[in-house]
Design a protein around this motif. Structure first.
Motif, PDB file in Angstrom:
ATOM      1  N   ALA A   1       0.856  -1.190   0.000  1.00  0.00           N
ATOM      2  CA  ALA A   1       0.000   0.000   0.000  1.00  0.00           C
ATOM      3  C   ALA A   1       0.891   1.239   0.000  1.00  0.00           C
ATOM      4  CB  ALA A   1      -0.904  -0.002   1.224  1.00  0.00           C
TER       5      ALA A   1
ATOM      6  N   THR B   1      -1.007   5.917   3.073  1.00  0.00           N
ATOM      7  CA  THR B   1      -2.106   5.215   3.746  1.00  0.00           C
ATOM      8  C   THR B   1      -1.770   4.924   5.211  1.00  0.00           C
ATOM      9  OG1 THR B   1      -1.299   3.040   3.038  1.00  0.00           O
ATOM     10  CG2 THR B   1      -2.897   4.142   1.601  1.00  0.00           C
TER      11      THR B   1
ATOM     12  N   HIS C   1      -5.923  10.238  -3.384  1.00  0.00           N
ATOM     13  CA  HIS C   1      -5.546   9.275  -4.422  1.00  0.00           C
ATOM     14  C   HIS C   1      -4.973   9.991  -5.636  1.00  0.00           C
ATOM     15  CE1 HIS C   1      -7.563   5.569  -2.773  1.00  0.00           C
ATOM     16  NE2 HIS C   1      -8.108   6.505  -2.030  1.00  0.00           N
TER      17      HIS C   1
ATOM     18  N   ASN D   1      -6.638   1.347  -6.498  1.00  0.00           N
ATOM     19  CA  ASN D   1      -6.893  -0.094  -6.422  1.00  0.00           C
ATOM     20  C   ASN D   1      -6.780  -0.728  -7.801  1.00  0.00           C
ATOM     21  OD1 ASN D   1      -7.545   0.365  -3.710  1.00  0.00           O
ATOM     22  ND2 ASN D   1      -9.688   0.706  -4.209  1.00  0.00           N
TER      23      ASN D   1
ATOM     24  N   ASN E   1      -4.932   0.126  -2.617  1.00  0.00           N
ATOM     25  CA  ASN E   1      -4.119   1.325  -2.328  1.00  0.00           C
ATOM     26  C   ASN E   1      -2.680   1.234  -2.812  1.00  0.00           C
ATOM     27  OD1 ASN E   1      -6.256   2.668  -1.085  1.00  0.00           O
ATOM     28  ND2 ASN E   1      -5.820   1.733   0.880  1.00  0.00           N
TER      29      ASN E   1
END
Length: 181
Positions: free
Chosen positions: A29, A33, A137, A144, A160
């Motif tokens: 990720a 995050t 994002h 994703n 992520n």
């Protein structure tokens, strides 16, 4: 070692890897995050400095609380913050997504005692898609990747990950090598 996007990593292997299988892409990720558990740990560590400021609003004085209680609170607060940091780091570090010359591997680390590993052969990959939604994002360029597999195999999701559009395209290109197209 702590990167979230590594192409052709060296000195890296995983459980169940075949000797002739080479890792092409290692993903975690995106580091942003981790912000949620880092902020929570910082808030927890700042509690001992904030609580004495709010005690007068409750009608209490700082010197009315025994020092042994303060010491116990400080120790528990520190242990709670270290637990948040330790668990957050382990969850980020050991949740990995791997693309090899033969397979797609999704390692889901739930706790020290439980992990789940999903493997899908590249020859079973039918389609990939990616999505990025939200301001974070878009700014940090993560999202994703959804991998659709053939038959009754479970679909695999990379959550992520950095550069999701590139990752989806990379996986589809590797899958097409099996079909000769």
């Amino acid at each position: 070692m702590f990167s979230s996007y590594v192409e052709n990593p060296t000195h890296c292997s995983f459980e169940g890897q075949n000797p002739e299988e080479k890792i092409l892409l290692l993903l975690r990720a995106h580091p942003i995050t981790n912000l949620s558990w880092i902020l929570l740990a910082l808030l927890t560590l700042s509690l001992p400095f904030m609580i004495p400021k709010f005690l007068p609003f409750l009608g209490l004085q700082t010197n009315s609380i025994p020092s042994s209680y303060w010491l116990t609170f400080l120790i528990m607060d520190f242990l709670l913050a270290m637990t948040i940091i330790f668990e957050g780091f382990l969850y980020w570090y050991f949740n990995v997504y791997i693309v090899t010359t033969k397979n797609i591997v999704d390692v889901d680390f739930h706790s020290i005692l439980f992990k789940n590993i999903d493997v899908a052969p590249l020859r079973n990959i039918e389609d990939t898609s990616s999505s990025m939604g939200g301001i974070l994002h878009s700014i940090f360029h993560y999202g994703n990747v959804f991998i659709q597999t053939a038959g009754t195999s479970r679909n695999i999701d990379f959550i992520n990950v950095p550069r999701p559009h590139h990752v989806a395209d990379f996986i589809l290109d590797e899958a097409h090598k099996f079909y000769g197209s």
